[in-house]
Design an enzyme around this catalytic site. Structure first.
Site, PDB file in Angstrom:
ATOM      1  CG  ASP A  31      -2.183  -0.765   1.033  1.00  0.00           C
ATOM      2  OD1 ASP A  31      -2.439  -1.187  -0.093  1.00  0.00           O
ATOM      3  OD2 ASP A  31      -2.913  -0.964   2.025  1.00  0.00           O
ATOM      4  CE  LYS A  39      -7.549  -0.004  -0.968  1.00  0.00           C
ATOM      5  NZ  LYS A  39      -8.858  -0.060  -0.342  1.00  0.00           N
ATOM      6  CG  MET A  76      -8.377   7.393   6.651  1.00  0.00           C
ATOM      7  SD  MET A  76      -9.167   5.878   6.064  1.00  0.00           S
ATOM      8  CE  MET A  76     -10.182   5.444   7.499  1.00  0.00           C
TER       9      MET A  76
END
Length: 259
Positions: free
Chosen positions: A42, A64, A177
């Site tokens: 990742d 991602k 996030m």
């Protein structure tokens, strides 16, 4: 023309790469990488960790991040199955811990549907490690008896409604996030008259380019603009932030009394 014979039976191992500092991977994670035929890694997994995999192993970036998907999840799932059956042992190297907002269970379940053996190597989550590196404990007797770890952006594109319940508590709140939803997140606390609650925002935690901003619910947006803080970053909200020895909101006067 001869075909390459795979070195092992189909297997998937999810490996937590930790928050970014390559030294924060576990010994078991390093051992799994050393046995990999393919590594799917990742964006938040430090590429230095690929050196632990054999030179012959395929190393494939499948990064991602919120709003910037190099590959969609269904494509990654298909790659896991393809490489496990064609090559053998697939190590899925994921930032932090595979089961903390890492979609690890989805990948495990998909692999099992195709008869692939699975294993998980937990990783050090940024939710706890990044605050610790700024000397922010998530719990401390008399100040915070618990903590919440919440997704700042859900599949629907909004922040988790769990934040509304967490904000009503005295717990430390860690939001992953969440930078794109920062204004909406802060409004939740303002609606509860928690304008003076301390906030820390830490970008690129544990990496050489780590930077952090400290403030309150009322002032943190100015600090974000001033320091240019952006994703990937974590947001820590709660009274315990006031006691960070690296932050600006230092208050030792009552710490030992409360302890």
């Amino acid at each position: 023309m001869s075909m390459k014979v795979k070195s092992s039976l189909p297997k998937l191992t999810l490996v937590g790469a930790g928050p970014g500092d390559p030294d924060l991977i576990t010994v078991k994670g390093i051992k799994a990488l050393a046995e990999a035929d393919v590594v799917l890694y990742d964006a938040l997994a430090n590429e230095e960790l690929l050196h632990y995999a054999p030179a012959r192993a395929k190393k494939i970036f499948v990064g991602k991040r919120a709003g910037r998907h190099y590959l969609q999840q269904y494509m990654i799932n298909s790659m896991i199955v393809k490489y496990a059956h064609n090559c053998g042992h697939v190590v899925r190297l994921k930032g932090g811990d595979p089961f903390v907002f890492g979609r690890g269970l989805e990948e495990i379940e998909h692999a099992k549907k195709y008869g692939i053996e699975t294993d998980v190597v937990p990783g050090i989550s940024s939710a706890s490690a990044v605050p610790a590196l700024q000397n922010i404990p998530l719990t401390h007797r008399g100040i915070s008896d618990s903590f919440w770890v919440i997704a700042g952006t859900t599949r629907s594109g909004e922040f988790s409604k769990d934040l509304i319940y967490a904000a009503q508590s005295n717990a430390t709140i860690v939001i992953l996030m969440g930078m794109k939803k920062l204004d909406k997140i802060l409004k939740v606390f303002k609606a509860l008259d928690k304008n003076n609650t301390p906030v820390a925002i830490i970008q690129n935690g544990s990496r050489p380019d780590e930077k952090a901003g400290f403030g309150t619910v009322d002032t943190i947006s100015d600090e974000v603009n001033k320091k240019g803080l952006t994703s990937p970053a974590i947001i820590v909200i709660g009274e315990i932030v006031r006691y960070s020895i690296k932050g600006k909101l230092i208050n030792y006067s009552n710490l030992n009394e409360k302890y």
